[in-house]
Design an enzyme around this catalytic site. Structure first.
Site, PDB file in Angstrom:
ATOM      1  N   PRO A  49      35.319  81.354  37.503  1.00 26.39           N
ATOM      2  CA  PRO A  49      36.631  80.741  37.767  1.00 26.39           C
ATOM      3  C   PRO A  49      37.564  81.747  38.436  1.00 26.39           C
ATOM      4  CG  PRO A  49      36.005  80.546  35.449  1.00 26.39           C
ATOM      5  CD  PRO A  49      35.050  81.490  36.081  1.00 26.39           C
ATOM      6  N   GLU A  50      38.218  81.316  39.490  1.00 24.48           N
ATOM      7  CA  GLU A  50      39.185  82.161  40.172  1.00 24.48           C
ATOM      8  C   GLU A  50      40.586  81.590  39.963  1.00 24.48           C
ATOM      9  OE1 GLU A  50      38.065  83.221  44.138  1.00 24.48           O
ATOM     10  OE2 GLU A  50      35.994  83.603  43.587  1.00 24.48           O
TER      11      GLU A  50
END
Ligand SMILES: [Zn+2]
Length: 287
Positions: free
Chosen positions: A2-3
């Site tokens: 996840p960014e």
């Protein structure tokens, strides 16, 4: 992994449900995350009220009463799930990876509220959940993070400051959280494609017009990813139901061997490795 956009989506969906609610019970099933969960974690969280949910870079920050904080980082494979009592805690529906199937394994931390619970799941356990005792601790924790692309302070002046005289390549500068926080590998590749900059170009060689493009496209790419519900890739392949759709819009990420998306260009996207991370770019469009 996840960014920033994915964590922003978790933040927005979590906030709606947990703001002003009280944690009634805490259950830790596995203390061995990236950082070991402290012994008194359960006692520290119990009966605390959620004041708000915030985010800095890829960190989710749950603000608790009495100036206490809970920080979450999703590592490589962490996900957060919201399970409602009315559905017997069976259905999960939170954020970009929301699927109806709640995983049966790797549910390390459970926070129980009146009508629902939230569960931190992480098969690879590179993520962490940490309790912070004061605002001072929070400030200290966040002090090594640079400005975010979505902040106003992310401007030409700031870019000049971090790029001037740097013998480091632009790809690594974009990924270095102490300069700019929240840009991960996927989005760095995309931003450099739109900005027409070769990922190996040194910071000190980036001119003003390229800086302007970096500014515009960092904001654009991240905003669009948030709007599209983030990117659902590798680690989230089991997710069903509503997935993020930004992966359908990747221009260069994972597109090696494909024709360059620029219609005037006949070249193919190339994949190279920079500091152990895959980089995708068009050798013709990105100079
Ligand atoms: Zn091209």
């Amino acid at each position: 992994m996840p960014e920033l956009p994915e964590v922003e989506i978790v933040k927005l969906s979590l906030k709606k449900t947990i703001k002003s609610k009280k944690i009634l019970k805490v259950k830790v099933n596995n203390r061995n995350l990236r950082f070991k969960i402290q012994k008194d974690f359960e006692a520290l969280l119990k009966r605390r009220k959620i004041i708000d949910v915030n985010r800095k870079a890829k960190y989710l920050i749950i603000i608790l009463d009495d100036n206490k904080y809970l920080i979450m980082h999703f590592g490589m494979s962490g996900t957060l799930h919201l399970l409602k009592k009315e559905f017997d805690f069976k259905n999960t529906n939170l954020s970009f990876y929301k699927g109806q199937n709640f995983p049966s394994k790797h549910n390390h931390i459970e926070l129980f509220f009146d009508k629902f619970k939230i569960v931190y799941n992480d098969p690879r356990r590179f993520g962490f959940v940490k309790f912070l005792n004061s605002k001072k601790e929070l400030v200290k924790f966040l002090k090594n993070f640079g400005i975010e692309p979505l902040e106003k302070k992310f401007n030409i002046k700031y870019l000049k400051k971090i790029l001037n005289n740097k013998n480091k390549n632009i790809k690594n500068i974009l990924l270095d959280q102490k300069y700019i926080s929240g840009i991960g590998n996927i989005y760095a590749n995309e931003i450099l494609f739109f900005s027409k900059i070769n990922p190996n170009k040194l910071g000190k060689k980036i001119n003003i017009s390229e800086m302007k493009k970096l500014l515009v496209f960092s904001k654009k790419v991240l905003r669009k990813a948030i709007k599209k519900g983030g990117s659902t890739i590798r680690d989230f392949k089991n997710a069903e139901g509503t997935k993020g759709s930004f992966q359908d819009e990747f221009k260069v990420y994972n597109k090696d061997g494909f024709r360059c998306p620029n219609s005037l260009c006949a070249k193919f996207i190339k994949k190279i490795t920079i500091s152990n991370r895959s980089s995708f770019y068009c050798p013709d469009c990105q100079k």
